[in-house]
Every structure is written in structure tokens, then in C-alpha cells.
Design a protein around this motif. Structure first.
Motif, short mmCIF file in Angstrom:
data_model
loop_
_atom_site.label_atom_id
_atom_site.label_comp_id
_atom_site.label_asym_id
_atom_site.label_seq_id
_atom_site.Cartn_x
_atom_site.Cartn_y
_atom_site.Cartn_z
N SER A 102 0.79 -1.33 0.05
CA SER A 102 -0.02 -0.12 0.14
C SER A 102 0.97 1.34 0.01
O SER A 102 0.68 2.12 -0.67
CB SER A 102 -0.93 -0.10 1.30
N GLU A 125 -9.57 -2.03 2.10
CA GLU A 125 -9.08 -2.29 3.70
C GLU A 125 -8.92 -1.22 4.55
O GLU A 125 -9.12 -1.50 5.60
CB GLU A 125 -7.57 -3.05 3.30
N GLU A 126 -8.85 -0.16 4.18
CA GLU A 126 -8.40 0.79 4.90
C GLU A 126 -9.62 2.08 4.43
O GLU A 126 -10.07 2.22 3.50
CB GLU A 126 -7.16 1.43 4.83
N ASP A 172 -6.66 -1.89 -3.92
CA ASP A 172 -5.88 -2.32 -2.88
C ASP A 172 -7.03 -2.91 -1.67
O ASP A 172 -7.85 -2.27 -1.02
CB ASP A 172 -5.35 -1.28 -2.05
MG MG Z 1 -2.01 -2.68 2.79
#
Ligand code: MG
Ligand code: TYD
Length: 486
Positions: A102, A125-126, A172
Motif C-alpha cells: 500500500s 481495507e482502509e 487495494d
Molecule cells: Mg495494505
């Protein structure tokens, strides 16, 4: 109504089975079969097969569609992709969780955005705030990267199809994406394959370069998206040892460029720093004057790279001695040990052997044989090798040292880093010379072994580095060796 037939999909290779089993028959992996929804559209008496649409076939000799490339602004990254992103290409960036995927990709996206290109970063994911916070910490807060935290592939494609086509889209990670077209949980092979297909189709249609991030399982397999590997144009693998700050970017597959180039990065508090001269970095923590280390003058792609090979040979307390290797091929180590035993009179059967490539690099070249052998013999004999020498050469099963490619480039790099001597294959003697580097050609591995044993390899400055203690030597080196020496 037709009975619902469950399908069990191997999460490692994607093979479908009609019933659950402990072991996948296709790839041999254990406990990987998971029940998933049917992947194929039902065809039956109710649905007539669709009539195919006609499309035009083009001649091979037709107008060339050149692949215009877009340099990312990070030369180490571009070196691996083969010069930048190709329009409409799809890349898979694979690596262990936490290795820095990332971080690297937000840096790439920011570099492109700063160059005035539209770059989009979709995180599954974030949260957006987390990505923003990280970018700010990396000093990229001002770059015009467009962010989103989304996991629905249809929504992503619909959003990105609006307005100006982005030049780069980072997704991602692919394991968090899901598509409506497939009835399976996110993260399963079917979902990953379905999502990847939709995103890749978007890339081809729109001309944007799409990077899919994929996590790798403990045993080095790209989890789930093994199947994605076949679908994308390039697979980049981001590697590194947990305890080292070096990270290596390697192309495992590349439809538009070479696969032997590596990009070297260093993880710092301010993100990933490009390492333009990796040899300096890999040799920065050398333990001078201790036995069992040899500097290998290698080539990675087009770039010469010096690394230290470290060996430890110690008497074993086990019935079967251990042979452990990090950063090199286990089979090659076994071969070098066999050649040392069979042709050089070195007995290693009572010793554990450990071999390590310093800095977390993984070497694939057979040219490392000679350096590995020198490090092993040096450790066995407690005889430090001269610190100003580099080693390269392939060892054949007959014990001969065979020539390797790009001698000149290896010698040049060695000279640049202050080395004054090279131990290299005999055949390279006439081929090249580098002023300032003394060449010590070796025809057979046995000669090098006896030289190390006899302390014959002296540094250019004239010191004798090898301690020569026959008492200590005889039990280690066998009779054959005593004869060569005599
Ligand atoms: Mg990552
Ligand atoms: P990350 O890019 O989140 O890994 P991945 O996406 O591959 O899972 O990187 C996480 C690790 O990188 C984390 O352990 C901390 C480290 N790191 C740094 O050392 N310096 C930095 O500036 C950043 C952003 C991360």
C-alpha cells in the motif's frame, strides 16, 4: 426443477470438484476446498444457447498498435515494469501482508498525480482517513490522488467510467472486492476471479492501467488469486525479510517487458526510498575479516549487484546433518556440497551447513556457485577470505568452474566499490580486463579449495589473511587435499 449441485472450489488453484475432499486432486493442497455458488450460468432446456456476435479478424501485419508507456516517476518501479505503465494493462502486485504494498502504490499514485495525470486509489481495507493520514506522513498530502474506500466492483467501474479516464487505478486489495455477478463470499476464489475479470475488462476498455493488490499466503502462494496471475499482463512480487528494511520488487510475469529486473527499495520512517545503487547497501554491514563470507559479483537483469554470501559450517550433533539456506536455492547448495565432497576432498558429512545471502536478497544465478563454495570452505577452515576480493563462476558437476555472462559488468561494479581482486572462471581470463582489478582465474573448484586451505589467496596489499595450521586442517580436509597441497 433441477437439483442444486454444490460446487467445491480449491482456494489455492481454483479447480472445481463436485464433492468435498480433504485434498485437492488438481494441486495437492490440503483443506482448501470450499463450497461456493455455481460459477457457470445454468444452461438447460429452458434457455436456448445465445447466438454469437460477429467480430472482425485483423491481419497480423496490420497497423501496429504501439504500447505507449507512462513512466511512474519512480525509476526503480519503472525498471521492473519495463519502462512504465502500458495503457489498458492490468498488473497484480503480490506480497506478504505488511511488506509495504500500500505504501509503494500510494507513492506511485502520488508521483503520477504530481506529473498531472489522473490517479485513483481505491482501498477496500482502509478508510479514506487512514489512507490520507499515511499519505500526509509520507509528505504526499498535496498530491491530487483521488481516494475512495469501496469494495463493490460494479460501483467502482461505474464511477471510474464517468468523466476523464484515469491513467492509473490502484485496487487495494483484490481479496476485499466483490461483484454482483457471482454468488460467493468476498475473498473466495470465485469472487476474486469474477472481480478481477470485471476490473481487467474495464482496463482494456478504458485504457487505464489497473494495479490489483494481492496478499500472499505464508507458503508464498498468492492467496486465492493464483487464478488472477493468468489473467493479468504482469505480476509484480514485492519481497523482503521482515527483519531487514530492504524491499525487492521483482517481475514474475511481464507481457510488456523483461522479468529479470529488480527494483530495490528501503523502508524508512518516511515511506519507501529508492535505492539506486543497491550494492552499496547490501555491502554496508559487512563483517570484515571473519571466516565464512564471500562477496558475490552478480547480475540482476541488466544491473550488476554485489552481495555477501555468508556460510557457517559447524560439527553436527545430529544423525543427518542440517543444510539450511536463506536467499539461495537449496538444490544448488546440495550440488555444491556434493562437488566439494566428490572432487575437492572436503568432508562435510559430519557438519551442519548454513548459507545466507545478506540483506534479504534472493539470488537465482548459477554464477553464485563459486562464491558459495568459497564461503563454505572458508568457514570450514576458519580461514577468512581476502576482504577485497569478489567471486563469481558456475560450478559444474565435474568440479570445473564454468564461464558466466557479463564478466565486464561484474568487474566494473566491483571496481566501483573498491574491490581489487576477482576470483573468476578460467575461460574469462582472455575475455576481458578491468584496470585496477587483479584477476585470479580458477579452472577447477579443487584449485580454489587448496588455495584457500594453503593460504594462497592473499590480499593485494600483501597480507596473508589465512591462518595456516596443519594440525587443525588435516581432519577437516581429507587425504586428497593433503596430496594436492604436497
Ligand atoms: Mg495494505
Ligand atoms: P503497508 O504498505 O501497509 O503494507 P501492505 O499494504 O503490504 O500490507 O506497510 C505496512 C508496514 O510498513 C508497517 O508495518 C509499517 C511500515 N511503514 C514504515 O516503516 N514506514 C512508513 O512510512 C510506512 C507508511 C509504513
Amino acid at each position: 426443477m433441477a437439483r442444486h449441485n454444490p460446487t467445491f472450489i480449491c482456494q489455492s488453484c481454483g479447480a472445481a470438484q463436485s464433492r468435498w475432499q480433504g485434498k485437492c486432486e488438481a494441486c495437492g493442497a490440503w483443506n482448501t476446498l470450499v463450497e461456493e455458488g455455481e460459477t457457470a450460468r445454468p444452461t438447460g432446456p429452458g434457455r436456448p444457447p445465445r447466438k454469437g456476435r460477429l467480430f472482425a479478424l485483423e491481419p497480423l501485419t496490420g497497423e501496429t498498435h504501439e504500447a505507449p508507456r507512462l513512466a511512474s516517476g519512480l525509476p526503480e518501479f519503472d525498471r521492473v515494469t519495463g519502462g512504465g505503465f502500458v495503457r489498458g494493462s492490468a498488473l497484480l502486485m503480490a506480497g506478504d501482508p505488511g511488506i509495504g504494498k500500500s505504501t509503494l502504490l500510494i507513492q506511485v499514485a502520488a508521483a503520477l498525480a504530481r506529473a498531472g495525470q489522473r490517479a485513483v486509489y481505491i482501498s477496500g481495507e482502509e478508510a479514506v482517513a487512514q489512507v490520507r493520514l499515511r499519505a500526509e506522513r509520507l509528505g504526499l498530502g498535496d498530491a491530487a490522488v483521488e481516494l475512495a474506500a469501496e469494495t463493490s466492483v460494479e460501483d467502482i467501474v461505474a464511477t471510474l467510467s464517468e468523466g476523464k479516464t484515469p491513467r492509473l487505478v490502484v485496487v487495494d486489495s483484490i481479496q476485499t472486492m466483490w461483484t454482483d455477478t457471482v454468488e460467493a463470499a468476498p475473498g473466495t476464489v470465485t469472487q476474486v476471479r469474477g472481480s478481477a475479470q470485471t476490473l481487467i475488462r474495464f482496463a482494456k476498455r478504458s485504457g487505464a492501467a489497473v494495479i490489483l493488490v494481492g496478499h500472499v499466503t505464508k507458503d508464498g502462494q498468492i492467496a486465492g488469486p493464483r487464478v488472477v496471475e493468468h489473467m493479468v499482463d504482469a505480476v509484480l512480487s514485492f519481497e523482503g525479510e521482515g527483519s531487514h528494511q530492504f524491499r525487492i520488487l521483482r517481475a514474475v510475469k511481464n507481457r510488456f517487458g523483461p522479468t529479470d529486473e529488480i527494483g530495490v527499495f528501503e523502508m524508512t520512517g518516511l515511506g519507501l526510498r529508492e535505492v539506486a545503487n543497491p550494492s552499496e547497501l547490501f555491502l554496508s554491514e559487512r563483517d570484515l575479516g571473519s571466516p565464512g563470507t564471500a562477496v558475490f559479483a552478480g547480475i540482476e537483469g541488466t544491473r550488476p549487484l554485489l552481495v555477501e554470501m555468508q556460510a557457517l559450517v559447524a560439527p553436527t550433533s545430529l544423525g543427518t546433518p542440517r543444510r539450511a539456506v536463506v536467499g539461495w536455492d537449496q538444490n544448488r547448495l546440495a550440488m555444491v556440497i556434493a562437488v566439494l565432497e566428490a572432487h575437492c576432498g572436503v568432508r562435510l558429512s559430519g557438519h551442519d551447513v548454513y548459507l545466507n545471502v545478506a540483506g534479504g536478497l534472493r539470488i537465482m544465478e548459477p554464477a553464485a556457485d563459486l562464491a558459495a563454495a568459497a564461503a563454505l570452505v572458508s568457514s570450514l577452515a576458519h580461514a577468512p577470505l581476502p576482504s577485497d576480493a569478489v567471486y563469481f563462476g558456475e560450478v559444474s558437476l565435474s568440479g570445473a568452474v564454468r564461464p558466466v555472462a557479463q564478466t565486464a559488468a561484474r568487474l566494473k561494479e566491483a571496481k566501483k566499490l573498491g574491490f581489487t581482486r576477482a576470483i573468476l572462471p578460467e575461460a574469462a581470463r582472455g575475455e576481458t580486463s578491468e584496470p585496477g582489478i587483479a584477476l585470479s582465474p580458477v579452472g577447477a573448484l579443487a584449485n580454489l579449495v587448496s588455495e584457500i586451505a594453503a593460504g594462497g589467496v592473499t590480499s593485494r596489499r600483501g597480507e596473508r589473511r589465512l591462518e595456516h595450521d596443519p594440525e587443525k586442517w588435516e581432519p577437516v580436509f581429507g587425504k586428497d587435499h593433503a596430496q594436492t597441497k604436497g
